[in-house]
Enzyme design. Structure first.
Site, mmCIF file in Angstrom:
data_model
loop_
_atom_site.group_PDB
_atom_site.id
_atom_site.type_symbol
_atom_site.label_atom_id
_atom_site.label_comp_id
_atom_site.label_asym_id
_atom_site.label_seq_id
_atom_site.Cartn_x
_atom_site.Cartn_y
_atom_site.Cartn_z
ATOM 1 N N HIS A 39 -7.528 -5.312 -0.473
ATOM 2 C CA HIS A 39 -6.314 -4.763 -0.361
ATOM 3 C C HIS A 39 -5.481 -5.209 0.659
ATOM 4 C CE1 HIS A 39 -4.011 -1.081 -0.308
ATOM 5 N NE2 HIS A 39 -4.213 -1.050 0.931
ATOM 6 N N SER A 51 0.761 -1.177 0.053
ATOM 7 C CA SER A 51 -0.165 -0.013 -0.033
ATOM 8 C C SER A 51 0.805 1.232 -0.066
ATOM 9 C CB SER A 51 -0.794 -0.059 1.270
ATOM 10 O OG SER A 51 -2.126 1.046 1.061
ATOM 11 N N ASP A 81 -9.374 -4.852 -4.969
ATOM 12 C CA ASP A 81 -9.123 -3.863 -4.010
ATOM 13 C C ASP A 81 -9.982 -2.976 -3.791
ATOM 14 O OD1 ASP A 81 -7.378 -2.041 -2.411
ATOM 15 O OD2 ASP A 81 -5.649 -2.936 -3.307
#
Length: 274
Positions: free
Chosen positions: A254, A95, A225
């Site tokens: 995610h 991320s 995601d």
């Protein structure tokens, strides 16, 4: 606790376990090195040296009011790498951590690195612009900041219990332990760092950074995601990289390093050894 002090006086906490080729993990927003526990144990048991740090303002690092931007994040990572004198390192970022890794490699060069992997990562650019029509509207991130300022404890609970791990999808089986661990990590950090970090991860354009990186990079992204939408991230990053490989995971959320750790760890190991 093991820490280093940056040039601007910020203490950065890090973990450094084992011996062998180093794998350096960069965590997502608003978490800490603890989010990599499963990966660190896995790769430690496969003969690697594993390192993970808490980003400034996160976890056990200093809750400074300033420096919550990608330049400082990349420089802090470089400081850890230099302090530990790491060579032939593999960098893995999830991320926001994926953006940190990309910016670090572009800003400081890959002289100490051999490979990298970015997972559910924010590059090339999250926010919607004329040049990035598939990005998310700025109002989405403004809403994140407003919710955090109004009461981040509830906000963090809602993110973890909902879109981060796909627990809001029909048929999903939420893990209370996973939700509570996400909330715990978030609440360890500083509200100011997390507030500013939303701008850092959403508005930094990594396009030119990606173009500069020559080492092999594995781009891992789930097509479900809900935090960093697939269409504006993974495939675009893989195309911009000189030596990028895209691996798409059907239906993965995610937070797939946690919920799909067995698959992610196996694919990372194959890439590293390949």
């Amino acid at each position: 606790m093991p820490t280093i002090t940056t040039k601007d006086g910020v203490e950065i906490f890090y973990k450094d376990w084992g011996k062998g080729q180093p794998i350096v993990f960069s965590h997502g927003w608003p978490l800490s090195a603890d989010d990599w526990d499963t990966q660190m144990m896995f790769f430690l048991n496969h003969g690697f040296r594993v390192i993970a740090h808490d980003r400034r303002g996160h976890g056990r690092s200093s809750q400074t009011a300033d420096g919550h931007d990608m330049d400082h994040y990349a420089d802090d990572l470089a400081a850890v790498v230099t302090h530990l004198d790491l060579e032939e390192a593999i960098h893995v970022g999830h991320s926001t951590g994926g953006g940190e890794v990309v910016h670090y490699l572009a800003r400081h060069g890959a002289g100490r690195a051999t490979k990298a992997a970015i997972i559910s990562a924010v590059p090339p650019l999250m926010v919607k612009t004329a040049a990035n029509p598939n990005g998310l509207p700025k109002e989405v991130f403004d809403g994140f900041q407003a919710a955090l300022a109004a009461g981040r404890s509830q906000f963090y609970r809602d993110v973890a219990a909902g879109p981060f791990y796909g627990y809001n999808r029909p048929g999903a089986k939420p893990s209370e332990a996973v939700i509570e661990n996400w909330w715990r990590q978030g609440m360890m950090g500083g509200a100011k760092a997390h507030y500013d970090g939303i701008v850092a991860f959403s508005q930094t354009d990594f396009t030119e950074d990606l173009k500069k990186i020559k080492i092999p990079v594995l781009v891992m992204h789930g097509d479900d995601d809900q935090i960093v939408p697939y269409v504006a991230s993974g495939p675009l990053s893989a195309k911009l990289l000189q030596n990028g490989t895209l691996k798409t995971y059907k239906g993965f959320p995610h937070g797939m390093p946690t919920t799909e750790a067995e698959t992610i760890n196996a694919d990372l190991l194959a890439f590293i050894r390949g």
